[in-house]
Scaffold this motif. Structure first.
Motif, PDB file in Angstrom:
ATOM      1  N   ILE A 805     -13.253  14.723 -45.615  1.00 13.39           N
ATOM      2  CA  ILE A 805     -13.076  13.377 -46.153  1.00 13.39           C
ATOM      3  C   ILE A 805     -12.362  12.530 -45.098  1.00 13.39           C
ATOM      4  O   ILE A 805     -11.772  13.057 -44.150  1.00 13.39           O
ATOM      5  CB  ILE A 805     -12.259  13.365 -47.466  1.00 13.39           C
ATOM      6  N   VAL A 806     -12.412  11.226 -45.270  1.00 15.30           N
ATOM      7  CA  VAL A 806     -11.746  10.303 -44.356  1.00 15.30           C
ATOM      8  C   VAL A 806     -10.482   9.773 -45.026  1.00 15.30           C
ATOM      9  O   VAL A 806     -10.530   9.252 -46.139  1.00 15.30           O
ATOM     10  CB  VAL A 806     -12.660   9.124 -43.971  1.00 15.30           C
ATOM     11  N   ALA A 813      -7.999   5.973 -39.129  1.00 16.74           N
ATOM     12  CA  ALA A 813      -8.845   6.859 -39.916  1.00 16.74           C
ATOM     13  C   ALA A 813      -8.830   8.260 -39.313  1.00 16.74           C
ATOM     14  O   ALA A 813      -9.071   8.433 -38.119  1.00 16.74           O
ATOM     15  CB  ALA A 813     -10.271   6.322 -39.968  1.00 16.74           C
ATOM     16  N   ILE A 814      -8.529   9.256 -40.161  1.00 16.02           N
ATOM     17  CA  ILE A 814      -8.568  10.651 -39.719  1.00 16.02           C
ATOM     18  C   ILE A 814      -9.458  11.434 -40.678  1.00 16.02           C
ATOM     19  O   ILE A 814      -9.589  11.083 -41.851  1.00 16.02           O
ATOM     20  CB  ILE A 814      -7.167  11.282 -39.649  1.00 16.02           C
ATOM     21  N   ILE A 815     -10.064  12.480 -40.163  1.00 15.96           N
ATOM     22  CA  ILE A 815     -10.952  13.326 -40.976  1.00 15.96           C
ATOM     23  C   ILE A 815     -10.211  14.595 -41.346  1.00 15.96           C
ATOM     24  O   ILE A 815      -9.595  15.246 -40.494  1.00 15.96           O
ATOM     25  CB  ILE A 815     -12.248  13.648 -40.219  1.00 15.96           C
ATOM     26  N   VAL A 846      -3.720  18.668 -50.247  1.00 14.36           N
ATOM     27  CA  VAL A 846      -4.692  17.706 -50.722  1.00 14.36           C
ATOM     28  C   VAL A 846      -4.116  17.030 -51.967  1.00 14.36           C
ATOM     29  O   VAL A 846      -3.440  17.648 -52.783  1.00 14.36           O
ATOM     30  CB  VAL A 846      -6.027  18.392 -51.040  1.00 14.36           C
ATOM     31  N   ARG A 847      -4.381  15.733 -52.108  1.00 15.00           N
ATOM     32  CA  ARG A 847      -3.907  14.999 -53.278  1.00 15.00           C
ATOM     33  C   ARG A 847      -4.891  15.178 -54.426  1.00 15.00           C
ATOM     34  O   ARG A 847      -6.113  15.233 -54.206  1.00 15.00           O
ATOM     35  CB  ARG A 847      -3.727  13.521 -52.938  1.00 15.00           C
ATOM     36  N   PRO A 848      -4.395  15.246 -55.667  1.00 20.50           N
ATOM     37  CA  PRO A 848      -5.320  15.501 -56.788  1.00 20.50           C
ATOM     38  C   PRO A 848      -6.386  14.418 -56.933  1.00 20.50           C
ATOM     39  O   PRO A 848      -7.529  14.721 -57.293  1.00 20.50           O
ATOM     40  CB  PRO A 848      -4.390  15.533 -58.014  1.00 20.50           C
ATOM     41  N   GLU A 849      -6.035  13.150 -56.655  1.00 18.75           N
ATOM     42  CA  GLU A 849      -7.035  12.099 -56.787  1.00 18.75           C
ATOM     43  C   GLU A 849      -8.149  12.268 -55.746  1.00 18.75           C
ATOM     44  O   GLU A 849      -9.296  11.849 -55.983  1.00 18.75           O
ATOM     45  CB  GLU A 849      -6.399  10.714 -56.684  1.00 18.75           C
ATOM     46  N   GLU A 850      -7.852  12.892 -54.595  1.00 17.91           N
ATOM     47  CA  GLU A 850      -8.896  13.151 -53.606  1.00 17.91           C
ATOM     48  C   GLU A 850      -9.898  14.170 -54.127  1.00 17.91           C
ATOM     49  O   GLU A 850     -11.108  14.067 -53.869  1.00 17.91           O
ATOM     50  CB  GLU A 850      -8.263  13.634 -52.297  1.00 17.91           C
ATOM     51  N   ALA A 855     -14.583  15.484 -54.567  1.00 17.29           N
ATOM     52  CA  ALA A 855     -15.229  16.729 -54.992  1.00 17.29           C
ATOM     53  C   ALA A 855     -16.010  16.551 -56.284  1.00 17.29           C
ATOM     54  O   ALA A 855     -17.083  17.137 -56.447  1.00 17.29           O
ATOM     55  CB  ALA A 855     -14.177  17.826 -55.172  1.00 17.29           C
ATOM     56  N   LEU A 856     -15.481  15.740 -57.211  1.00 13.10           N
ATOM     57  CA  LEU A 856     -16.127  15.609 -58.516  1.00 13.10           C
ATOM     58  C   LEU A 856     -16.882  14.301 -58.672  1.00 13.10           C
ATOM     59  O   LEU A 856     -17.544  14.078 -59.689  1.00 13.10           O
ATOM     60  CB  LEU A 856     -15.087  15.749 -59.629  1.00 13.10           C
TER      61      LEU A 856
END
Length: 878
Positions: A805-806, A813-815, A846-850, A855-856
């Motif tokens: 993800i970005v 911007a980092i991947i 990883v943040r839950p909103e990510e 992912a979803l």
């Protein structure tokens, strides 16, 4: 129509600073409104962080809530982002404590501190469901009252305010509340209530006072009898003045001719040292604040300041409480006082010469000399400061080009006093004539003239170590218009408000083009309003008696034109300005006992002026610093007092007692989920201090409590278990009882649920973390088919080997591949929630909103509405 499905809390994730709207602060008062006979909303027409810094509101809040049958709650102006949301969803503006709309209160009281907050008053009234104009209000509508310095010329706001409190409010607000309760119980209407309020001293009711009545200001004769606030509200976010406040004196007798505060808040009344010590103990004990501000119009003029300051510094040194003196005059800064201030955490030193030449300082009756200023600057730089700020005014009466050049010369001389190693900031404000001052007759510069002077300084102060700041010329012009304006300006306020003006005192929100359009539409001649006035000018504020006689003000203006000074009346005797009756209202100094003050009153009554050089007090020096001589200080207060002495150098850690290291587990639920990491840390520190614990501190010039968090909790993320390691002084108390001692002093939703003592060599939190578990409630609009699709995406994600993800980090911007960071992902159909378990690494997690978005595949706006909650923290197995 109001959307019943959406509440104010549902909007918090959509605004820039949600902590402005949370409430639930430590010391906030919650009462049953149904059991109270009178409800009062205290309204501050600016943001929470500005309003929470205002001492007057804190005093009134505690006074009213201390009375049986009265409930007082607070409301602040919503920032434009929140205002837009409230209007879009038809949600009324409500108080922080109960969430009740303003229209449901008996009284709504505004604090009018600044003319450029007038449009915010109208916004708050309309958002709260109250008719804007007082003539449109009927029985059952809230009564709108106002107090504060702008009430010394109430004319521009008389269309909107039912009653104005003129002067100091401690006694007046209780009398107003008593009358309002009485009339409410009698069942009388609005007209009868206004007539009853008009009988109270210091209350101006425009609908009643129409026959030339003069309303005298209210004055609290003896501040020692009013020791409030004792339990100030501890703010949830960093405020403009983020410190506890101790008012050491009120009023000023220096007589600066431009200064409205110095005229209208006369006479000087000082609190005694023993009273101030008692108040400081209570305030710091009730808030856990790390800084205490000694507030007055001129802190250095307090009779006992040179002993009071080191006394308080020694008293609170072990707790690392810093002291601030925000109002110091050059001529009061002795070497002893500078040395005492040097021990306080301070990054810059502020001085206010106001004018660039001695001639012009004589005109404005400033009272300090260039020699005093330069000597002070030399001492300040020698004491270790590296930055000095100089305040000047441009456009003062009688100003000449040589006075502007004098500002330039002073700035360079102050820089030279620092041997050119320091930084000098020159702050320029435009002179605004204020009512009830000797300069109320003077003209004010227009924007073009102001711009020319600003350009002059930009060309003349070109030095890399001299910075220039100035006040917006358009804002000064508008302030001047309202400062001496009449009732017709109410139409201007309303038109500008209707066209979108808000927060006009904020440079980034000021909309000069809207104001100009409104001024043209109404045919207002701004130049005439800013022009010089004749001696017999009919003032819009004629109904208001500020205590200082008009003839005295005119005499002072004439002395200004002759470049003559008027010495401080405390040192040269009474000048008959009119502020004192020399019976009840008179100067009250901290080192003067009752007999000395009575003697001063007798002198005034007899009409004799003390001889030149004699002071109005004739007693020995203050004795605040020594426990043995601090009259009235109890043994319990003095036993821990330490004399001022040498301190540890800034770069070294002072000797500290043995410490204990603990790991805290605490919740962050309800509205506290919207606190930022820094706000959470500050609330925890204050709660621990109030709970009786003393932190150990880091070394360095700015010592901080020794504490370390596992991770920085995101704003809006609820948590059943955040972790923090702290080190405080060793205690023999049972560890199990400590949470119970601290929890009452934490904001709503924050509670310590577990406390474990750690060995000195125990690994840090960061090195012990393994991961976290989060949950997210499935949106109610998702039906069975949508939940099936979510489960399919979960299966696909878990089967994948990567999901880059970005991320945008500091405009870059980092991947990041988030798949290896997710250890489990489950759809709990029965509980309609998604369970996420993630791995913590040296690079973070990883943040839950990510997960929910990338992912979803959920819409990016949904996670903030899904009750994201941290349920568990996993640690490395020992």
């Amino acid at each position: 129509m109001m959307d019943d499905r959406i509440s104010r809390d549902d909007l918090l994730h959509l605004v820039v600073k949600p902590s402005r709207y949370l409430g639930g602060e430590v010391n906030a008062v919650r009462k049953d409104r149904r059991a109270c006979r009178l409800s009062v909303a205290l309204a501050f027409p600016d943001t929470y962080e500005v309003g929470m810094s205002h001492l007057g509101l804190q005093i009134l809040y505690e006074l009213l809530n201390g009375r049986d049958g009265i409930i007082a709650e607070r409301v602040y102006a919503p920032w434009p982002d929140m205002e837009g949301l409230l209007r879009r969803h038809a949600i009324p503006l409500a108080t922080l404590e109960s969430g009740a709309p303003l229209r449901d209160f008996d009284l709504v009281g505004f604090s009018l501190q600044y003319e450029l907050s007038f449009t915010n008053v109208l916004a708050m009234l309309e958002l709260g469901g109250i008719p804007l104009r007082r003539t449109d209000r009927r029985d059952g509508d809230a009564l709108v009252i106002a107090g504060g310095p702008c009430c010394f010329n109430p004319a521009p706001m008389t269309a909107f305010i039912d009653a104005f409190v003129v002067g100091e409010g401690e006694e007046a607000i209780i009398e107003i509340a008593t009358v309002a309760m009485r009339e409410k119980e009698r069942g009388t209407g609005r007209e009868a209530l206004l007539a009853a309020l008009a009988e109270l001293p210091g209350v101006y009711v425009p609908a009643v006072h129409t026959r030339g009545e003069r309303i005298g200001k209210r004055v609290v004769a003896d501040l020692n009898a009013w020791r409030l606030p004792a339990r100030p509200l501890a703010p949830l976010m960093k405020t403009i003045h983020d410190r506890a406040v101790l008012e050491i004196a009120r009023g000023c007798s220096r007589g600066c001719r431009f200064c409205q505060a110095g005229m209208v808040w006369r006479p000087v009344r000082e609190r005694r040292p023993e009273v101030l010590t008692e108040m400081a103990d209570r305030i710091l004990g009730a808030t856990g604040q790390e800084e205490l501000s000694l507030l007055s119009l001129s802190s250095g003029d307090h009779t006992c300041i040179e002993t009071l300051l080191p006394h308080l510094m020694d008293r609170y040194y072990d707790r690392r409480v810093a002291l601030a003196l925000p109002s110091l005059r050059v001529e009061t800064l002795s070497r002893n006082l500078i040395e005492a201030i040097r021990r306080v955490r301070k990054t810059s030193f502020t001085l206010a010469p106001e004018a660039g030449t001695q001639r012009l300082r004589n005109v404005i009756n400033k009272g300090n000399t260039e020699e005093e200023l330069l000597a002070t600057a030399t001492q300040v730089f020698s004491a270790g400061w590296r930055a000095v700020k100089l305040y000047f005014m441009i456009g003062l009466p009688g100003e000449k080009e040589e006075d502007l050049e004098g500002i330039v010369n002073l700035a360079h001389q102050v820089l030279h006093a620092g041997r050119k190693r320091g930084q000098v900031t020159v702050a320029l404000s435009t002179f605004v004539p204020k009512p009830h001052t000797p300069f109320q007759w003077e003209r004010q510069l227009g924007p073009e003239e102001t711009a020319l002077r600003q350009d002059y300084f930009k060309s003349r102060l070109r030095h890399r170590q001299i910075r220039i700041k100035w006040h917006d010329a358009g804002m000064s012009r508008l302030e001047g218009l309202f400062s001496r304006g009449d009732e017709r300006l109410g139409d201007l306020v309303e038109l500008a408000y209707r066209n979108g003006c808000r927060f006009d005192g904020w440079s980034d929100r000021f909309r000069p083009e809207i104001w100009e359009d409104a001024i043209r539409a109404l045919g207002i001649d701004v130049s005439a309003n800013l022009a010089e006035r004749p001696r017999d000018a009919a003032w819009p504020w004629a109904p208001i008696d500020a205590g200082v006689e008009r003839d005295f003000l005119w005499t002072e203006r004439q002395k200004a034109q002759r470049e003559e000074q008027t010495p401080d009346c405390r040192r040269r005797g009474c000048y008959r300005c009119g502020a004192c009756d020399h019976i009840e209202i008179r100067p009250l100094l901290a080192d003067a006992g009752p007999s000395e003050n009575r003697e001063t009153a007798a002198v005034g009554e007899a009409g004799a002026r003390p001889t030149a050089g004699r002071t109005t007090r004739d007693i020995g020096p203050c004795a605040a610093a020594s426990p043995a001589t601090a009259n009235g200080v109890s043994e319990a207060h003095t036993s821990g007092m330490r004399r001022a002495g040498p301190r540890q150098p800034p770069g070294e850690a002072p000797g500290q007692r043995d410490g204990q290291r603990f790991r805290l587990r605490f919740t962050k639920l309800g509205r506290s989920r919207h606190l930022s990491h820094l706000e959470t840390a500050a609330a925890l520190v204050r709660g621990i201090v109030r709970g009786g614990r003393r932190f150990l501190f880091t070394a360095g010039f700015h010592p901080h409590p020794r504490m370390a968090f596992a991770v920085a909790a995101a704003v809006g993320l609820a948590s059943e278990g955040e972790y923090c390691d702290v080190v405080w002084e060793k205690t023999t108390d049972e560890t199990a009882s400590l949470p119970e001692e601290i929890n009452p002093f934490l904001p709503e939703g924050m509670r310590i649920t577990e406390l474990t003592e750690l060995a000195p060599d125990a690994p840090s939190l960061a090195s012990s973390l393994r991961g976290f578990q989060y949950t997210a409630d499935a949106p109610p609009q998702l039906e069975a088919a949508a939940l099936d699709a979510l489960e399919e995406r979960i299966t696909a994600f878990l089967a994948a080997t990567a999901l880059p993800i970005v991320r945008n980090v500091k405009d870059r911007a980092i991947i990041r591949d988030i798949r290896p960071l997710v250890t489990d992902l489950i759809m709990d159909r029965a509980g309609r929630r998604i369970i996420m378990e993630v791995r913590f690494t040296a690079e973070g997690a990883v943040r839950p909103e990510e997960i929910l978005v990338h992912a979803l595949g959920l819409d990016p706006s949904l996670p903030a509405t899904m009750n994201l909650t941290k349920r568990a923290t996993f640690f490395v197995d020992k």
